[in-house]
Scaffold this motif. Structure first.
Motif, PDB file in Angstrom:
ATOM      1  N   GLY A 192       0.814  -1.202   0.000  1.00 26.97           N
ATOM      2  CA  GLY A 192       0.000   0.000   0.000  1.00 26.97           C
ATOM      3  C   GLY A 192       0.850   1.255   0.000  1.00 26.97           C
ATOM      4  O   GLY A 192       2.065   1.204  -0.202  1.00 26.97           O
ATOM      5  N   GLY A 193       0.205   2.397   0.222  1.00 25.10           N
ATOM      6  CA  GLY A 193       0.919   3.668   0.202  1.00 25.10           C
ATOM      7  C   GLY A 193       1.693   3.919   1.483  1.00 25.10           C
ATOM      8  O   GLY A 193       1.189   3.690   2.582  1.00 25.10           O
ATOM      9  N   GLU A 194       2.933   4.380   1.338  1.00 25.09           N
ATOM     10  CA  GLU A 194       3.785   4.729   2.478  1.00 25.09           C
ATOM     11  C   GLU A 194       4.141   6.204   2.419  1.00 25.09           C
ATOM     12  O   GLU A 194       4.270   6.793   1.347  1.00 25.09           O
ATOM     13  CB  GLU A 194       5.081   3.911   2.468  1.00 25.09           C
ATOM     14  N   LEU A 195       4.320   6.801   3.602  1.00 25.91           N
ATOM     15  CA  LEU A 195       4.758   8.188   3.720  1.00 25.91           C
ATOM     16  C   LEU A 195       5.909   8.242   4.708  1.00 25.91           C
ATOM     17  O   LEU A 195       5.922   7.513   5.698  1.00 25.91           O
ATOM     18  CB  LEU A 195       3.628   9.087   4.233  1.00 25.91           C
ATOM     19  N   ALA A 196       6.881   9.127   4.464  1.00 26.30           N
ATOM     20  CA  ALA A 196       8.004   9.267   5.395  1.00 26.30           C
ATOM     21  C   ALA A 196       8.557  10.689   5.309  1.00 26.30           C
ATOM     22  O   ALA A 196       8.562  11.302   4.240  1.00 26.30           O
ATOM     23  CB  ALA A 196       9.108   8.263   5.094  1.00 26.30           C
ATOM     24  N   VAL A 197       9.006  11.194   6.459  1.00 30.33           N
ATOM     25  CA  VAL A 197       9.693  12.481   6.497  1.00 30.33           C
ATOM     26  C   VAL A 197      11.098  12.266   7.036  1.00 30.33           C
ATOM     27  O   VAL A 197      11.309  11.429   7.922  1.00 30.33           O
ATOM     28  CB  VAL A 197       8.955  13.516   7.387  1.00 30.33           C
ATOM     29  N   PRO A 198      12.088  12.981   6.513  1.00 26.94           N
ATOM     30  CA  PRO A 198      13.451  12.854   7.034  1.00 26.94           C
ATOM     31  C   PRO A 198      13.579  13.523   8.387  1.00 26.94           C
ATOM     32  O   PRO A 198      12.854  14.475   8.702  1.00 26.94           O
ATOM     33  CB  PRO A 198      14.300  13.563   5.971  1.00 26.94           C
ATOM     34  N   LEU A 199      14.485  13.012   9.212  1.00 31.46           N
ATOM     35  CA  LEU A 199      14.782  13.595  10.522  1.00 31.46           C
ATOM     36  C   LEU A 199      16.254  13.990  10.533  1.00 31.46           C
ATOM     37  O   LEU A 199      17.126  13.128  10.421  1.00 31.46           O
ATOM     38  CB  LEU A 199      14.502  12.587  11.646  1.00 31.46           C
ATOM     39  N   ASP A 200      16.521  15.274  10.640  1.00 36.37           N
ATOM     40  CA  ASP A 200      17.899  15.757  10.692  1.00 36.37           C
ATOM     41  C   ASP A 200      18.295  15.935  12.153  1.00 36.37           C
ATOM     42  O   ASP A 200      17.826  16.865  12.827  1.00 36.37           O
ATOM     43  CB  ASP A 200      18.023  17.087   9.945  1.00 36.37           C
ATOM     44  N   VAL A 201      19.135  15.038  12.646  1.00 34.37           N
ATOM     45  CA  VAL A 201      19.546  15.051  14.046  1.00 34.37           C
ATOM     46  C   VAL A 201      21.051  15.299  14.101  1.00 34.37           C
ATOM     47  O   VAL A 201      21.820  14.642  13.394  1.00 34.37           O
ATOM     48  CB  VAL A 201      19.191  13.732  14.758  1.00 34.37           C
ATOM     49  N   VAL A 202      21.462  16.225  14.930  1.00 31.81           N
ATOM     50  CA  VAL A 202      22.864  16.628  15.017  1.00 31.81           C
ATOM     51  C   VAL A 202      23.749  15.433  15.375  1.00 31.81           C
ATOM     52  O   VAL A 202      23.467  14.690  16.322  1.00 31.81           O
ATOM     53  CB  VAL A 202      23.042  17.738  16.071  1.00 31.81           C
TER      54      VAL A 202
END
Length: 256
Positions: A192-202
């Protein structure tokens, strides 16, 4: 014989390298194995494998059941929770993931970049849901929304070094371009459909927060995704908000 000699097993490897080869023989599909299975997966002689397992068992790095099968021991878990990736849990991020799952009616997972793949470091399933792998499971950068979100944070020269066929590489580049433009990866997979957002962690490799349709049925069975007819815009908004909140939690931890 010196500590690095290993007759009949190719180039000599140190004791540490051989011990890690034994530990790395375990994965999601091989959680419990016999001595001979471990020897085959490592390419080490059975006698060497047995000696290493004996030492590792004495340290609680592996454990053996009544039938003689080995699995990863508590010492590795104790060390694993010290890894920065575990801060998704340790810094209090799990309630955030739980709320997101309830809002979106989807499974939620956090991933980190590891070994040219996306490695799951935490998941929250809908009630009665089934996990395809759980924490520690690896998904490809090409072929998963989490992978695309992570790839969107890799420099172009790193992308060219990924072990992909030309076709898969060009497909990934197309998804990466869209994810960089929108700050969100969308992907349609067999589940099915997937969604993701990047996480910029120091100070950490690229990470991602991902929503996937829940699976129904027993683990390992061929199952179809549950219907996902919910509005897309509210789900995307909830994911973006949760991503910002989780990023802030993790970055606060990195500053301490």
């Amino acid at each position: 014989m010196t500590e690095t000699e290993e007759p009949g097993a190719g180039p000599a490897r140190s004791v540490a390298e051989r011990a890690f080869a034994v530990l790395l023989a375990f994965d999601d599909q091989h959680r419990s194995m016999t001595l001979s299975q471990i020897a085959r997966r490592t390419g080490l002689p059975v006698a060497t494998t047995h000696r290493l397992l004996h030492r590792l068992e004495g340290m609680a790095a592996v454990e053996r059941d009544a039938q003689g099968a080995y699995s990863i021991g508590a010492l590795i878990w104790r060390l694993g929770i010290l890894a920065p990736a575990h801060d998704v849990i340790g810094r209090g991020g799990r309630p955030l993931l739980t709320r997101l799952g309830a809002q979106a009616a989807m499974d939620v997972r956090a991933y980190t970049y590891f070994d040219s793949s996306a490695m799951c470091v935490e998941e929250v399933l809908l009630r009665g849901g089934v996990s395809p792998g759980g924490p520690g499971a690896m998904v490809p950068l090409a072929g998963s929304a989490a992978g695309v979100a992570i790839a969107s944070r890799l420099p172009d020269d790193a992308l060219t070094k990924l072990p992909l066929t030309r076709g898969r590489f060009e497909e990934l580049l197309g998804h990466v371009a869209a994810a960089r433009s929108e700050g969100l990866a969308r992907l349609t997979t067999p589940a099915g459909g997937e969604l993701a957002v990047p996480l910029d962690v120091v100070g950490r490799p690229p990470m991602a927060l991902c929503l996937t349709p829940p699976l129904a049925g027993a683990r390992g069975a061929e199952t179809a995704a549950l219907p996902t007819t919910r509005p897309t815009a509210p789900v995307e908004a909830a994911l973006r908000a949760a991503g910002r909140a989780l990023r802030a939690i993790l970055n606060r931890g990195a500053e301490q």
